[in-house]
Write an enzyme that holds these catalytic residues in place. Sequence first.
Site, PDB file in Angstrom:
ATOM      1  N   TYR A  91     -21.948 -22.576 -20.212  1.00 46.29           N
ATOM      2  CA  TYR A  91     -21.237 -22.220 -18.875  1.00 46.29           C
ATOM      3  C   TYR A  91     -22.192 -23.151 -17.757  1.00 46.29           C
ATOM      4  CZ  TYR A  91     -21.026 -19.806 -14.428  1.00 46.29           C
ATOM      5  OH  TYR A  91     -20.864 -19.248 -13.037  1.00 46.29           O
ATOM      6  N   ASP A  96     -26.259 -12.443 -22.567  1.00 49.41           N
ATOM      7  CA  ASP A  96     -25.238 -12.241 -21.310  1.00 49.41           C
ATOM      8  C   ASP A  96     -23.892 -12.029 -22.233  1.00 49.41           C
ATOM      9  OD1 ASP A  96     -23.228 -12.790 -19.543  1.00 49.41           O
ATOM     10  OD2 ASP A  96     -24.186 -14.501 -18.720  1.00 49.41           O
ATOM     11  N   ILE A 154     -21.147 -10.555 -20.548  1.00 47.77           N
ATOM     12  CA  ILE A 154     -20.493 -10.373 -19.690  1.00 47.77           C
ATOM     13  C   ILE A 154     -18.807 -10.434 -19.879  1.00 47.77           C
ATOM     14  CG2 ILE A 154     -21.830 -11.039 -17.676  1.00 47.77           C
ATOM     15  CD1 ILE A 154     -20.008 -13.580 -17.352  1.00 47.77           C
ATOM     16  N   LYS A 180     -15.306 -10.007 -15.369  1.00 48.96           N
ATOM     17  CA  LYS A 180     -14.388 -10.658 -16.243  1.00 48.96           C
ATOM     18  C   LYS A 180     -13.727  -9.680 -16.983  1.00 48.96           C
ATOM     19  CE  LYS A 180     -16.583 -14.520 -15.450  1.00 48.96           C
ATOM     20  NZ  LYS A 180     -15.881 -15.426 -14.572  1.00 48.96           N
TER      21      LYS A 180
END
Lengths: 464, 434
Positions: free
Chosen positions: B148, B233, B235, B272
């Site tokens: 990302y 992570d 998410i 998200k």
Amino acid sequence: MNQKLLLSRKAACNVHGQDSSYFLGWQEFEKNPYDPITNPGGMIQMGLAENQLSFDLIESWLHSHPDAAGFKKDGALIFRELALFQDYHGLPAFKSALAKFMGEVRGNRVTFEPSKLVLTAGATSANETLMFCLAEPGEAFLLPTPYYPGFDRDLKWRTGAEIVPIHCSSSNGFRVTKVALEAAHRHAQKRGLRVKGVLVTNPSNPLGTTMTRQELDTLIDFVLAKDVHLISDEIYSGTSFDSPEFVSIAEAIKDRDDVAHRVHIVCSLSKDLGLPGFRVGAIYSGNDAVVSAATKMSSFGLISSQTQYLLAALLSDDEFTRKYILENRRRIKERHDLLVEGLRRIGIRCLDSNAGLFCWVDMRHLLNSNTFKGEMELWRKIVYQVGLNISPGSSCHCDEPGWFRVCFANMSEHTLNLSMQRLKNFVDSGEHRSTHDSGHRSPRRQFLAKWVLRLSALPAAVTA
Amino acid sequence: MAKKGVPLSEMATADTHGEDSPYFAGWKAYDEDPYDAASNPSGVIQMGLAENQVSFDLLEDYLEQHPQEFGWGCGISSFRENALFQDYHGLQTFRRAVALFMEQIRGGRTQFDPEHIVLTAGATAANELLSFILADPGDGLLIPTPYYPGFDRDLRWRTGVNIIPVHCNSSNGFQITLRALEDACTGAESMKVRVKGFLLTNPSNPLGVAITRPILEEILDFVSQKDIHLISDEIYSGSVFSSDEFVSMAEIVEARGHEERERVHIVYSLSKDLGLPGYRVGTIYSYNDQVVTTARRMSSFTLVSSQTQKMLASMLSDKEFTKNYLRTNRERLKKRYEFVVERLSNAGIRCLRGNAGLFCWMNLGELLEEPTVEGELSLWNLILHEAKLNISPGSSCHCLEAGWFRVCFANMSQQTLEVALRRMKDFTEKMKEG
């Protein structure tokens, strides 16, 4: 390899300031909080600078404007619009409303442009962000003492910046003088620290006073001469309730193009509106590069879009804001006067103040010795024997022992009167003169002794 | 008006915020000429924004049926109590609700203790916080590529921490290998950078793939052996198309001993899965008490609005609602994904086989003039200005192989998606002809 996984130096140090005497008072309050019915002998919290005086005004507005909290605009659901809105430039309607409100609080003597505003999750975040933008690690900002204990964490912890005190004294009402500014600057240089700016809180926490026009001019001349920045933390601007009228730095630099780019104002709705939970702060800067950098940094602490929407509606309502500002001031003054009078009857004086949610109380005559040790002794007695959590001046880096910050806007009138009664009993009984350790009420006396001489302070879990 | 400025910090004037990358430049082009079916049908279609807009109706229905949860009712104390609440521990009801929701996403295969949940204003803040806590300026965090683009800012900008890429490539579907991990560590050593942790995004952004169990085990073994931290992570965990295809690091950790747990920290967010990026709700779940304590204190700089905590606490505690939401959301994302992949395939475009996320990882290598970053950016620019599609070039995600692009599909209506895919087809056909 290591048994204990290492964390960073920042994580391991104690610049967050949470192991302090101030925290202890907080802890003692949480263990034994006063309640008029269930715990009338409990500790009264006078160490929290909250504004609880005007909620009813906001509640009544909410009641007649249900759409604002219910994600409706003119009856239509705007839920998904708000849910998706994460633009760090902020909700335009909110920035306009906030800019307008800031002007109103300053009697419309200045106007603020929404494009110069940067929204942040509380003033805590605003102050830290400014430090990241203006100072390198190891560089210093000058702050007049006494100052808000939270600055030690907010300005220094993650930024690596330093605070160098500008010593103010009771001899002139703790006013900032040119001499004190120069001395602080020299001191910083002696320590090998490059000074990047001055940060003042106006109205002052913990003093409750507003800066005079002369003080402001002195400051401006100083920052010009030294070619540094000026941060004016004006989060208590809406709490100024008496003359002399509050003069914002924005007014003092009006039409001064040579200075605007070095001046940055911090605002918040936590004190004026009593909404610390909603995390609404802002930086207002005349420097485009600062606005740009701070805006990008605000990604790390944006304000919830639903909160922006709600407050945009509230603050756009001119009639509401006009009435609120006036009535809120009136109530703060009333409460302030109550505390001052109550203390006067006990023979205790306060610094003459015209703003804030607290008084700067002079208890020097109650000290056993004119030392910080004496101050801590008195503080312990007041916490444990009298059952009042007030903030010792040493936790605010005050140079003179014997001063305490006492909050008055976070409780009912009845509770305030009770606290004065308790204090009166204490002073009348002469207990303050006794020299033996008086913490016998608390089983944690041993634990307390460890922290007695710590001088930095920070509230446990809040930003007041 | 240029002024003789008082200097700002290096941090303020450098470009480590990373906003001058193509990832953000494409957004600008979109902002200046946004597609609208009615008023601007030839505008740029935003396919570079990983937002989830497919399940809002479920949330809106909930709102309609539970209006009392979004205000403060008539109770006098309710509003003021909420307005005053700024405790960095966070609202207990909300923490419990978040823990519950995270457990549901993992099919009840893991347990989350609300006392280990630290709330932050978004995962952006959570990741930065962990970078401050786990590493000193100059230290390094290992991150598998492609990653990302926001990490360049979030993990490095204000912290002074370095990112050490762990290079993955298409030869094995961009899976993380032990070899790549070791190579990255050796590289760090030679640059005298002390490695403090490994950050994994699972499911991966931009790949859209859930990491397999064997690889997760291997990663945990690796970080234990190197005595470093592990940030997972997660998410996008609620956006895995089939719930049994997601293995959380929490599952791996729960089977391991105490010492290994202490090095694991999970990041989650409601941006998200629930499509609520505007509310700024992120969290760090750490098995390490010291990290929890420190993270809590640091969260003072990035607290979640108490208004938002209160509102979401009720919704996320409604098990019936969340169960239905998660299931429906997954189905819809899966359908969208399959639709996109099929249409791209018809246009002769291959995608990495994905099973999660709000995007697919598309290969346009054949269309490159040269297999380099320049070639890729040149193609990206053409797609932006001719096909009027903003997609994200792999180079902005630090992918070493040129020609890969991330294409988001959940941030628009089905109709807009169809228009976008048609444009893509037309564009590739034109390119192949020319």
